[in-house]
Every structure is written in C-alpha cells, then in structure tokens.
Design a protein around this motif. Structure first.
Motif, PDB file in Angstrom:
ATOM      1  N   LYS A  93      -7.093  -8.901  -1.885  1.00 19.40           N
ATOM      2  CA  LYS A  93      -7.356  -8.012  -3.018  1.00 19.40           C
ATOM      3  C   LYS A  93      -6.114  -7.212  -3.385  1.00 19.40           C
ATOM      4  O   LYS A  93      -5.745  -7.109  -4.563  1.00 19.40           O
ATOM      5  CB  LYS A  93      -8.507  -7.066  -2.692  1.00 19.40           C
ATOM      6  CG  LYS A  93      -9.851  -7.749  -2.519  1.00 19.40           C
ATOM      7  CD  LYS A  93     -10.919  -6.744  -2.118  1.00 19.40           C
ATOM      8  CE  LYS A  93     -12.255  -7.423  -1.832  1.00 19.40           C
ATOM      9  NZ  LYS A  93     -13.279  -6.474  -1.377  1.00 19.40           N
ATOM     10  N   ILE A  94      -5.467  -6.655  -2.365  1.00 22.58           N
ATOM     11  CA  ILE A  94      -4.257  -5.864  -2.612  1.00 22.58           C
ATOM     12  C   ILE A  94      -3.177  -6.728  -3.250  1.00 22.58           C
ATOM     13  O   ILE A  94      -2.528  -6.323  -4.223  1.00 22.58           O
ATOM     14  CB  ILE A  94      -3.752  -5.227  -1.298  1.00 22.58           C
ATOM     15  CG1 ILE A  94      -4.745  -4.162  -0.821  1.00 22.58           C
ATOM     16  CG2 ILE A  94      -2.365  -4.613  -1.498  1.00 22.58           C
ATOM     17  CD1 ILE A  94      -4.449  -3.628   0.563  1.00 22.58           C
ATOM     18  N   SER A  95      -2.989  -7.937  -2.703  1.00 15.69           N
ATOM     19  CA  SER A  95      -1.964  -8.852  -3.234  1.00 15.69           C
ATOM     20  C   SER A  95      -2.269  -9.220  -4.684  1.00 15.69           C
ATOM     21  O   SER A  95      -1.368  -9.266  -5.534  1.00 15.69           O
ATOM     22  CB  SER A  95      -1.890 -10.113  -2.375  1.00 15.69           C
ATOM     23  OG  SER A  95      -1.545  -9.802  -1.058  1.00 15.69           O
ATOM     24  N   TYR A  96      -3.545  -9.477  -4.976  1.00 13.57           N
ATOM     25  CA  TYR A  96      -3.920  -9.842  -6.342  1.00 13.57           C
ATOM     26  C   TYR A  96      -3.676  -8.682  -7.297  1.00 13.57           C
ATOM     27  O   TYR A  96      -3.141  -8.874  -8.405  1.00 13.57           O
ATOM     28  CB  TYR A  96      -5.386 -10.261  -6.413  1.00 13.57           C
ATOM     29  CG  TYR A  96      -5.825 -10.521  -7.832  1.00 13.57           C
ATOM     30  CD1 TYR A  96      -5.572 -11.743  -8.442  1.00 13.57           C
ATOM     31  CD2 TYR A  96      -6.445  -9.516  -8.587  1.00 13.57           C
ATOM     32  CE1 TYR A  96      -5.938 -11.965  -9.767  1.00 13.57           C
ATOM     33  CE2 TYR A  96      -6.806  -9.732  -9.907  1.00 13.57           C
ATOM     34  CZ  TYR A  96      -6.553 -10.966 -10.489  1.00 13.57           C
ATOM     35  OH  TYR A  96      -6.895 -11.169 -11.792  1.00 13.57           O
ATOM     36  N   PHE A  97      -4.066  -7.480  -6.904  1.00  8.95           N
ATOM     37  CA  PHE A  97      -3.876  -6.315  -7.772  1.00  8.95           C
ATOM     38  C   PHE A  97      -2.388  -6.048  -8.022  1.00  8.95           C
ATOM     39  O   PHE A  97      -2.003  -5.634  -9.122  1.00  8.95           O
ATOM     40  CB  PHE A  97      -4.540  -5.080  -7.175  1.00  8.95           C
ATOM     41  CG  PHE A  97      -6.040  -5.114  -7.206  1.00  8.95           C
ATOM     42  CD1 PHE A  97      -6.712  -5.607  -8.315  1.00  8.95           C
ATOM     43  CD2 PHE A  97      -6.795  -4.646  -6.132  1.00  8.95           C
ATOM     44  CE1 PHE A  97      -8.102  -5.643  -8.358  1.00  8.95           C
ATOM     45  CE2 PHE A  97      -8.180  -4.672  -6.164  1.00  8.95           C
ATOM     46  CZ  PHE A  97      -8.840  -5.178  -7.274  1.00  8.95           C
ATOM     47  N   VAL A  98      -1.561  -6.306  -7.021  1.00  5.49           N
ATOM     48  CA  VAL A  98      -0.111  -6.162  -7.201  1.00  5.49           C
ATOM     49  C   VAL A  98       0.388  -7.182  -8.224  1.00  5.49           C
ATOM     50  O   VAL A  98       1.159  -6.853  -9.137  1.00  5.49           O
ATOM     51  CB  VAL A  98       0.630  -6.333  -5.858  1.00  5.49           C
ATOM     52  CG1 VAL A  98       2.134  -6.468  -6.094  1.00  5.49           C
ATOM     53  CG2 VAL A  98       0.343  -5.146  -4.944  1.00  5.49           C
ATOM     54  N   LYS A 118      -9.176  -7.832   2.437  1.00  7.24           N
ATOM     55  CA  LYS A 118      -8.527  -6.683   1.821  1.00  7.24           C
ATOM     56  C   LYS A 118      -7.110  -7.015   1.392  1.00  7.24           C
ATOM     57  O   LYS A 118      -6.667  -6.614   0.299  1.00  7.24           O
ATOM     58  CB  LYS A 118      -8.526  -5.498   2.794  1.00  7.24           C
ATOM     59  CG  LYS A 118      -7.935  -4.223   2.195  1.00  7.24           C
ATOM     60  CD  LYS A 118      -7.997  -3.072   3.185  1.00  7.24           C
ATOM     61  CE  LYS A 118      -7.382  -1.803   2.615  1.00  7.24           C
ATOM     62  NZ  LYS A 118      -7.429  -0.677   3.562  1.00  7.24           N
ATOM     63  N   ALA A 132      -3.544  -0.544  -6.038  1.00  7.45           N
ATOM     64  CA  ALA A 132      -3.305  -1.351  -4.839  1.00  7.45           C
ATOM     65  C   ALA A 132      -2.668  -0.508  -3.732  1.00  7.45           C
ATOM     66  O   ALA A 132      -2.997  -0.673  -2.544  1.00  7.45           O
ATOM     67  CB  ALA A 132      -2.409  -2.542  -5.182  1.00  7.45           C
ATOM     68  N   TRP A 133      -1.779   0.392  -4.122  1.00  2.90           N
ATOM     69  CA  TRP A 133      -1.123   1.267  -3.139  1.00  2.90           C
ATOM     70  C   TRP A 133      -2.149   2.202  -2.477  1.00  2.90           C
ATOM     71  O   TRP A 133      -2.169   2.344  -1.251  1.00  2.90           O
ATOM     72  CB  TRP A 133      -0.030   2.071  -3.814  1.00  2.90           C
ATOM     73  CG  TRP A 133       0.594   3.123  -2.928  1.00  2.90           C
ATOM     74  CD1 TRP A 133       0.376   4.462  -2.952  1.00  2.90           C
ATOM     75  CD2 TRP A 133       1.526   2.897  -1.864  1.00  2.90           C
ATOM     76  NE1 TRP A 133       1.102   5.104  -1.990  1.00  2.90           N
ATOM     77  CE2 TRP A 133       1.837   4.159  -1.300  1.00  2.90           C
ATOM     78  CE3 TRP A 133       2.151   1.766  -1.344  1.00  2.90           C
ATOM     79  CZ2 TRP A 133       2.716   4.316  -0.245  1.00  2.90           C
ATOM     80  CZ3 TRP A 133       3.037   1.910  -0.286  1.00  2.90           C
ATOM     81  CH2 TRP A 133       3.310   3.179   0.260  1.00  2.90           C
ATOM     82  N   LEU A 177      -2.829  -0.979 -11.892  1.00  4.40           N
ATOM     83  CA  LEU A 177      -3.315  -1.731 -10.732  1.00  4.40           C
ATOM     84  C   LEU A 177      -2.316  -1.682  -9.574  1.00  4.40           C
ATOM     85  O   LEU A 177      -2.697  -1.825  -8.414  1.00  4.40           O
ATOM     86  CB  LEU A 177      -3.605  -3.182 -11.121  1.00  4.40           C
ATOM     87  CG  LEU A 177      -4.861  -3.389 -11.985  1.00  4.40           C
ATOM     88  CD1 LEU A 177      -4.896  -4.817 -12.531  1.00  4.40           C
ATOM     89  CD2 LEU A 177      -6.119  -3.101 -11.177  1.00  4.40           C
ATOM     90  N   LEU A 230      -5.317   1.684  -2.259  1.00  5.58           N
ATOM     91  CA  LEU A 230      -6.227   0.841  -1.489  1.00  5.58           C
ATOM     92  C   LEU A 230      -5.617   0.501  -0.131  1.00  5.58           C
ATOM     93  O   LEU A 230      -6.309   0.507   0.898  1.00  5.58           O
ATOM     94  CB  LEU A 230      -6.532  -0.442  -2.275  1.00  5.58           C
ATOM     95  CG  LEU A 230      -7.619  -1.366  -1.724  1.00  5.58           C
ATOM     96  CD1 LEU A 230      -8.959  -0.631  -1.653  1.00  5.58           C
ATOM     97  CD2 LEU A 230      -7.745  -2.617  -2.588  1.00  5.58           C
ATOM     98  N   LYS A 231      -4.334   0.239  -0.122  1.00  2.00           N
ATOM     99  CA  LYS A 231      -3.638  -0.074   1.132  1.00  2.00           C
ATOM    100  C   LYS A 231      -3.629   1.142   2.062  1.00  2.00           C
ATOM    101  O   LYS A 231      -3.828   1.025   3.273  1.00  2.00           O
ATOM    102  CB  LYS A 231      -2.203  -0.531   0.837  1.00  2.00           C
ATOM    103  CG  LYS A 231      -1.386  -0.894   2.070  1.00  2.00           C
ATOM    104  CD  LYS A 231      -0.010  -1.403   1.661  1.00  2.00           C
ATOM    105  CE  LYS A 231       0.805  -1.839   2.871  1.00  2.00           C
ATOM    106  NZ  LYS A 231       1.096  -0.765   3.822  1.00  2.00           N
TER     107      LYS A 231
END
Length: 372
Positions: A266-271, A263, A309-310, A305, A312-313
């Motif tokens: 994914k969050i890092s990539y979307f950021v 997870k 990402a926010w 995104l 999603l976190k």
C-alpha cells in the motif's frame, strides 16, 4: 571547400532557383493525400500531405509538414517542453507511395478544385516554405501539426476558412479516443492530457477528419472535392485480443494488490501514485504544450498521497485520518467531474482502488480509537 560540399551547395542553390522560377501549366492538379495509421506514437493518427502533379512539366511531388530530426540535441527534453522544431519537406510522389506501401498504410487521394492561378500560387508558397527559414515551425499537438498546417495553406489559397471543423459537438479528447488501440498507451495519454482537450473541437487537426471535411466543403456553392479515391489499398491483419494489453490485466493487477493486503504494498503504491501526480503537476508548469496544462487527473493521482504514505509508514494516526479525508473529498470531486468524460471507462479501476484502500484505512483507525 571539398568537392562534395561544393556540389551540395550548387545543388541546393539550383533547386531554390528552379523552384522559385518554375510555373505550372494549365493542366496542373492539387490533391490532398491522407495516409493510414501506423503503430508508432507519431503515426497513430495518420498523416496529411499535399501532392502537386503536372504531367506537362513532368512534376509529381508531395509536400509534407510534420518532419522532425531525432538527432536534435536534447530531443526528448525539447519534445516534452514543446519547443521542438518541425519542418516541411518535399519529395517525389513515387518515393512517398513506396514508403507508405512498405509500412502497409493506405493512401487516399482527394483532388481539390483550384484554378490554375491558385495552384501556381500554392506551388510557389510551398517551395518558398521548403527552401527558406519558413520551413521550420514549433509543433503543437492540436494547433500546429501536419494536418493543421495543410488546412491553413489551402484555406489561405481559397481566401477564407472554407474547410473547417463540423465536430463542435465533440471534444478533442472524444475525437482522439478511438484512435488509441494500445490500452496502456491510451491510458498514459489520457492521464497526461489536461483540460484543453475537453474543449469543443473547433480546429481540424487530424488527417481523417480533414479528409471528411473536404468531401462536404463547398466554395461559392460548388463542391471543392473533384475526386476521392484510394490509391494505395492495404490488407490490415486484425490483431487477436491481447489480455495483457487490456483493462483486464490492469484490473487483475490491482485486485492482486488488494488480495495481498500488505502494508508495504500500500505504501509503495501510494508513493508511486503520488509521484505520478507530482510529475503531472511539474510537467504542466514546465511544458509549453497547452494540452497538458490544468491536468485534473492529479485529483486521482494526488501528490498528497506521498505525504499520506509517509504518515502511514510512521503510523501517525491523526494525520492519516485527516489527510485521508481530504484525499477522499478530492476523489469525490474528481469522480463527479469524470462522469461526463470518455476516459472514465479506463481510469475507474484506480478510482475504486483509491476509495477502497483509503476509506478502509481511515475507518479502521477510527474504529480502533472508538474501541479504546
């Protein structure tokens, strides 16, 4: 005033006076020099120069548009904004030749069929440009560069736009695309380019395209090219295939991210992707370069995104689903638009990853809601 400064001023004043009063003989010649590609970003498309040769007067000089000064205050900022001042220079042909020989870059010379009067007029215009405020101009990637400035000079002497582009069936992007051999440089440049480079290439703006146009140009039924010869031949070593600098390394990296299935990844990539899209948006507003305006690649690297990402976190499922659907819809629009674009072949791994990850996240949340 120091002695050195006095001598410098005297030299400049003498040069200006000399250049403005000197006339060429009937034996003077004008030729266009097309120089080979270099590894640096500013040399990757080649270079165009104008050679004036008069053996009677002992003159053999080359005029170059496209010079710039790295020591310019805020150089990077001015370059990005698009108000960096470029200028025309001149120097001896032999120095020009040795410079490109040392860089292992070929030189092709095409003598142009101009009358002695036209050659003299061109010579005076070029000297005026070198020794006046006209030497400075604001660089534009397509419209004002080392080639377009020479095209305009020669056409001005001819009295009409005789030398012109015959590649209207191609876009600027399609013409530029084969020049970019470094994969990640190609990827970065293609992503930052906007809609302007997808327009039909109505402007002669690259050295080798200009060279080819000269060969087929006729003025009053007569071919303008008197001769075409390679005056500096070089041996270019064919570089071995570099797996790390290819689309395969990009695919491998993205596949690794998918296989790790974390997870946080994914969050890092979307950021990262969202920040890249935000950069494309802001630099288009800031810069004067028309080539990066209206960048539709923000439909792929979407600033939304960052918000996705926010959510999603934080695990806000309703917002994740809603925003995910919006981003997927924009991705579909992007994919449909990209079917006619040459750079689809290098951005498709990002399209596939975004579709896979976002669709999977949305479907997993919807399934979990139905299972309740």
């Amino acid at each position: 005033m120091t002695k050195k400064l006095f001598l410098l001023i005297l030299f400049i004043g003498t040069s200006i006076s000399f250049s403005q009063s000197l006339s060429l003989s009937e034996k003077a010649k004008v030729s266009i020099l097309t120089c080979g590609l270099g590894p640096e970003s500013y040399a990757m498309y080649g270079h165009t120069g104008i050679r004036i040769q008069d053996n009677v007067k002992g003159i053999d000089v080359v005029y170059n548009y496209g010079a710039f000064d790295f020591s310019t205050p805020n150089f990077i900022g001015k370059f990005i904004k698009g108000d960096l001042q470029y200028f025309v220079t001149y120097g001896s042909f032999i120095d020009f030749y040795y410079n490109y020989q040392s860089e292992n870059r070929e030189i092709i010379e095409q003598e142009i069929a101009l009358s002695p009067k036209q050659i003299n007029t061109l010579f005076q215009q070029l000297n005026h440009s070198v020794f006046s405020e006209d030497r400075y101009y604001t660089y534009k990637f397509i419209d004002r560069n080392c080639t377009t400035m020479v095209v305009d000079k020669i056409n001005g002497i001819l009295g009409s736009e005789y030398i012109k582009s015959d590649t209207l069936n191609q876009s600027y992007r399609e013409i530029l695309y084969p020049y970019m051999t470094d994969f990640y440089m190609k990827l970065g440049i293609q992503l930052i380019f906007g809609a302007k480079v997808d327009e039909p290439a109505s402007r002669l703006f690259l050295p080798y395209e200009f060279k080819d146009a000269i060969s087929v140009t006729k003025v009053n039924g007569n071919t303008i090219e008197k001769s075409n010869r390679k005056i500096l031949e070089v041996n270019k070593q064919e570089l071995p295939f570099n797996w790390l600098n290819s689309i395969y390394s990009l695919i491998a990296l993205l596949l690794l991210l998918v296989l790790l299935n974390k997870k946080l990844i994914k969050i890092s990539y979307f950021v990262f992707a969202g920040l890249l899209g935000l950069f494309f948006s802001l630099v288009g507003l800031y810069s004067l370069h028309e080539e990066i305006l209206w960048n539709y690649n923000i439909l792929l690297f979407n600033p939304l995104l960052l918000v996705f990402a926010w959510y999603l976190k934080k695990g806000i499922k309703e917002r994740i689903v809603l925003l995910g659907k919006i981003i997927l819809a924009m991705l579909l629009i992007y994919l449909a638009y990209m079917t006619t674009k040459v750079h689809l072949e290098i951005v498709w791994p990002f399209i596939a990853l975004h579709f896979y990850w976002i669709a999977k996240i949305v479907l997993q949340i919807k399934k979990s809601n139905l299972a309740r």
